[in-house]
Design a protein around this motif. Structure first.
Motif, PDB file in Angstrom:
ATOM      1  N   ASN A 157      -6.454   5.503   2.718  1.00 48.68           N
ATOM      2  CA  ASN A 157      -7.705   6.239   2.719  1.00 48.68           C
ATOM      3  C   ASN A 157      -8.634   5.737   1.626  1.00 48.68           C
ATOM      4  O   ASN A 157      -9.508   6.456   1.153  1.00 48.68           O
ATOM      5  N   SER A 158      -8.441   4.498   1.228  1.00 53.93           N
ATOM      6  CA  SER A 158      -9.258   3.904   0.175  1.00 53.93           C
ATOM      7  C   SER A 158     -10.040   2.726   0.733  1.00 53.93           C
ATOM      8  O   SER A 158      -9.524   1.945   1.531  1.00 53.93           O
ATOM      9  N   LEU A 159     -11.294   2.606   0.314  1.00 56.56           N
ATOM     10  CA  LEU A 159     -12.120   1.475   0.732  1.00 56.56           C
ATOM     11  C   LEU A 159     -11.813   0.214  -0.062  1.00 56.56           C
ATOM     12  O   LEU A 159     -12.321  -0.858   0.259  1.00 56.56           O
ATOM     13  N   TYR A 160     -11.012   0.318  -1.107  1.00 54.45           N
ATOM     14  CA  TYR A 160     -10.845  -0.786  -2.049  1.00 54.45           C
ATOM     15  C   TYR A 160      -9.632  -1.661  -1.751  1.00 54.45           C
ATOM     16  O   TYR A 160      -9.444  -2.681  -2.421  1.00 54.45           O
ATOM     17  N   TYR A 161      -8.819  -1.278  -0.799  1.00 50.93           N
ATOM     18  CA  TYR A 161      -7.596  -2.034  -0.537  1.00 50.93           C
ATOM     19  C   TYR A 161      -7.474  -2.334   0.946  1.00 50.93           C
ATOM     20  O   TYR A 161      -7.978  -1.602   1.803  1.00 50.93           O
ATOM     21  N   TRP A 162      -6.752  -3.414   1.232  1.00 50.57           N
ATOM     22  CA  TRP A 162      -6.557  -3.869   2.598  1.00 50.57           C
ATOM     23  C   TRP A 162      -5.170  -3.483   3.094  1.00 50.57           C
ATOM     24  O   TRP A 162      -4.238  -3.355   2.307  1.00 50.57           O
ATOM     25  N   GLY A 163      -5.065  -3.340   4.386  1.00 51.35           N
ATOM     26  CA  GLY A 163      -3.747  -3.115   4.960  1.00 51.35           C
ATOM     27  C   GLY A 163      -2.867  -4.338   4.769  1.00 51.35           C
ATOM     28  O   GLY A 163      -1.761  -4.265   4.244  1.00 51.35           O
ATOM     29  N   ILE A 164      -3.390  -5.513   5.202  1.00 48.50           N
ATOM     30  CA  ILE A 164      -2.689  -6.785   5.010  1.00 48.50           C
ATOM     31  C   ILE A 164      -3.683  -7.782   4.434  1.00 48.50           C
ATOM     32  O   ILE A 164      -4.792  -7.941   4.961  1.00 48.50           O
ATOM     33  N   TYR A 165      -3.291  -8.462   3.366  1.00 45.56           N
ATOM     34  CA  TYR A 165      -4.179  -9.377   2.646  1.00 45.56           C
ATOM     35  C   TYR A 165      -3.500 -10.740   2.520  1.00 45.56           C
ATOM     36  O   TYR A 165      -2.455 -10.874   1.892  1.00 45.56           O
ATOM     37  N   PHE A 166      -4.100 -11.760   3.174  1.00 51.44           N
ATOM     38  CA  PHE A 166      -3.607 -13.129   3.058  1.00 51.44           C
ATOM     39  C   PHE A 166      -4.474 -13.877   2.053  1.00 51.44           C
ATOM     40  O   PHE A 166      -5.699 -13.934   2.200  1.00 51.44           O
ATOM     41  N   ASP A 167      -3.851 -14.494   1.066  1.00 57.16           N
ATOM     42  CA  ASP A 167      -4.563 -15.181  -0.008  1.00 57.16           C
ATOM     43  C   ASP A 167      -3.958 -16.580  -0.161  1.00 57.16           C
ATOM     44  O   ASP A 167      -2.843 -16.734  -0.658  1.00 57.16           O
ATOM     45  N   PHE A 168      -4.677 -17.608   0.315  1.00 56.01           N
ATOM     46  CA  PHE A 168      -4.159 -18.982   0.292  1.00 56.01           C
ATOM     47  C   PHE A 168      -2.777 -19.056   0.954  1.00 56.01           C
ATOM     48  O   PHE A 168      -1.829 -19.621   0.411  1.00 56.01           O
ATOM     49  N   ALA A 169      -2.698 -18.467   2.136  1.00 58.59           N
ATOM     50  CA  ALA A 169      -1.435 -18.454   2.883  1.00 58.59           C
ATOM     51  C   ALA A 169      -1.597 -19.244   4.178  1.00 58.59           C
ATOM     52  O   ALA A 169      -2.715 -19.505   4.637  1.00 58.59           O
ATOM     53  N   SER A 170      -0.468 -19.619   4.756  1.00 61.83           N
ATOM     54  CA  SER A 170      -0.477 -20.349   6.024  1.00 61.83           C
ATOM     55  C   SER A 170       0.689 -19.894   6.889  1.00 61.83           C
ATOM     56  O   SER A 170       1.679 -19.330   6.406  1.00 61.83           O
ATOM     57  N   ASN A 171       0.527 -20.143   8.202  1.00 63.20           N
ATOM     58  CA  ASN A 171       1.643 -20.019   9.150  1.00 63.20           C
ATOM     59  C   ASN A 171       2.181 -18.591   9.261  1.00 63.20           C
ATOM     60  O   ASN A 171       3.391 -18.364   9.207  1.00 63.20           O
TER      61      ASN A 171
END
Length: 515
Positions: A114-128
């Motif tokens: 219930n927060s606007l500041y966070y993501w459910g799933i966050y990919f950061d310099f990821a692959s595959n």
């Protein structure tokens, strides 16, 4: 397709076969049904999800069970798996995947926030990595930052922003239901494919900002408050095909400063009415070298505009032709590239359709590109049942463009209103739903509603209702196939299973005596 045997067998077992223990047979029946190849293998959410703290995996060495990994080795054929969790993303991202190259599947889990500041799933310099059959609730979506070869599919992404990507490539967003304020945002993306999604009731459906080599196909983009699709900032090499772009408030699809692309086989319907005198179905503003043909433009505020005109092609060379325009008033009496061979019609209007300025469709189509007819209900089958038991309704429904939704509308015994129950696809053209158990004898009324890919709807029966009877345990149900009553049919179904069950019991008894 019918369920005569199932219903008759249930009644027979309750009323006639009291001397035999049927528990082994029920177990056997369940195993047979579960192993049947005819049952659709659509991914489903596990019945029970286990709570888990937010997950952070920083580098390939941190794919561990402590970090929520439930299986796999990280290879292309045996990826790491994260599944079965219920994660609260209120105070941090639900799942963060950073600096990884190993293959990963995130599936069958739910993330709530219930927060606007966070993501459910966050990919950061990821692959595959693949996200599959994931539900994000509240305000948590999926963010893909400077990553590659990421797929988000078959998921319900209900975050305030559904799926967003920045400076990422080889991204596939497929088969999802995406809602809330912003559906999909792609900034500086390359080789992005957005396919088969339902992006409805958002503030803005899709934004492409500096995205290149992007394919948008087979999506439903409808009922957004502003733009269904907005393409800006020199996005190039774009393909928009086979989409239903309907009832968006401002513009169905707007290309601003984009170059090089094709817009074919889309339906632009009922867009732009939230801003009378300004909205449109398709807008090309300072955009160059777009091929626009074989689209349906139906009752938009303005069907289309091209500013400055003359920089894009609104038709293909004869005899391929242009687009269908619901407000075209011309006639079709002639044929040929110049439409001057007046010996019979050829399916194209004899005079051009004027868009604005010099922009025109030289060969307007006289008939819609897409089938405007609703699905065909071949048959609906059900059989009488008993108090306290559900009753299965089966329907065979066909449509050349694909059936997208089927619902069973029923009025339970003693109720004064109808309730909708989704009918689930069973493979082929078959759909099924259960009438919930009733607590007294009587008549259940029902009908079926089905929609196709383009929103065409059919009701079966077209008027009135189907009926199915619910009996008390002491009453017989109606006749089965070929006039066979329920008791006879139940006997014929149960006896072979009973013989097999008896043989199993005898074998088990003899084996026990030997020991």
């Amino acid at each position: 397709m019918t369920n005569w045997g199932m219903t008759a067998r249930k009644g027979t077992l309750r009323r006639e076969v009291a001397m035999v223990s049927w528990a082994p047979l029920w177990v056997l029946a369940v195993l047979i049904v579960l192993s049947s190849p005819s049952i659709a293998s659509t991914p489903v959410m596990p019945a029970i999800l286990s709570p888990h703290a937010p997950i952070v995996i920083d580098g390939d060495d941190n794919f561990t069970s402590t970090n929520g990994v439930t299986g796999g080795r990280g290879g292309a054929t045996d990826p790491y798996v994260i599944e079965g969790w219920l994660i609260d993303a209120t105070s941090s991202n639900g799942i963060t995947i950073r600096q990884t190259r190993a293959h990963l599947v995130i599936r069958n889990l739910t993330i709530e926030a219930n927060s606007l500041y966070y993501w459910g799933i966050y990919f950061d310099f990821a692959s595959n990595a693949t996200v599959q059959n994931v539900s994000t609730r509240g305000k948590a979506g999926v963010y893909i930052w400077s990553s590659s070869n990421i797929t988000v599919q078959d998921s319900a992404v209900d975050g305030q922003m559904g799926v967003a990507l920045y400076s990422s490539s080889l991204i596939t967003i497929k088969g999802n239901r995406i809602g809330k304020e912003e559906g999909i945002n792609a900034y500086a993306g390359d080789a992005v494919r957005i396919e088969g999604n339902d992006i409805s009731y958002t503030g803005r459906g899709i934004l492409l900002d500096g995205a290149n080599h992007t394919i948008i196909d087979n999506n439903t983009i409808a009922w957004s408050g502003t733009y269904g699709l907005l393409v800006v900032a020199s996005s190039s090499n774009l393909s928009l095909a086979d989409n239903d772009i309907s009832s968006n408030g401002w513009v169905g699809a707007s290309f601003e400063g984009a170059t090089d692309g094709s817009i074919v086989r889309n339906r632009f319907s009922g867009n732009g009415h939230a801003i009378p005198g300004q909205g449109s179905g398709l807008s090309l503003a300072s955009s160059l070298r777009f091929q626009v043909d074989h689209n349906d433009f139906l009752s938009n505020e303005f069907q289309a505009n091209d500013t400055p005109p003359g920089m894009n092609a609104w038709y293909a060379a004869y005899p391929r032709g242009g687009n269908h325009w619901s407000d075209y008033t011309g006639v079709d009496q002639c044929s040929g590239p110049a439409q001057n061979l007046c010996q019979g019609p050829d399916g194209f209007g004899d005079t051009p359709y004027r868009i604005n300025g010099s922009a025109q469709d030289r060969y307007p189509l006289m008939h819609p590109v897409f089938d405007a007819s609703p699905p065909t209900v071949v048959q609906v089958l059900a059989t009488d049942g008993y108090v306290g038991e559900s009753i299965t309704v089966s329907a065979e429904i066909k449509d050349p463009s694909g059936v997208t939704y089927v619902a069973l509308w029923l009025q339970g015994i003693g109720l004064d209103h109808f309730d909708a129950v989704p009918m689930r696809p069973q493979g082929g053209n078959l759909y099924r739903a259960d009438i919930p158990p009733q607590n007294r004898p009587g008549t259940v009324l029902y009908h079926v509603l089905a929609n196709d890919r383009w929103g065409n709807e059919v009701r079966d029966p077209s008027s009135g209702e189907y009926q199915v009877q619910v009996h008390s345990i002491s009453e017989p149900t109606g006749a089965g196939p070929a006039g066979m009553d329920a008791n006879t049919l139940g006997f014929l179904v149960a006896v072979p299973a009973g013989i097999f069950g008896a043989l199993l019991l005898v074998a088990w008894t003899l084996r026990s005596r030997k020991h």
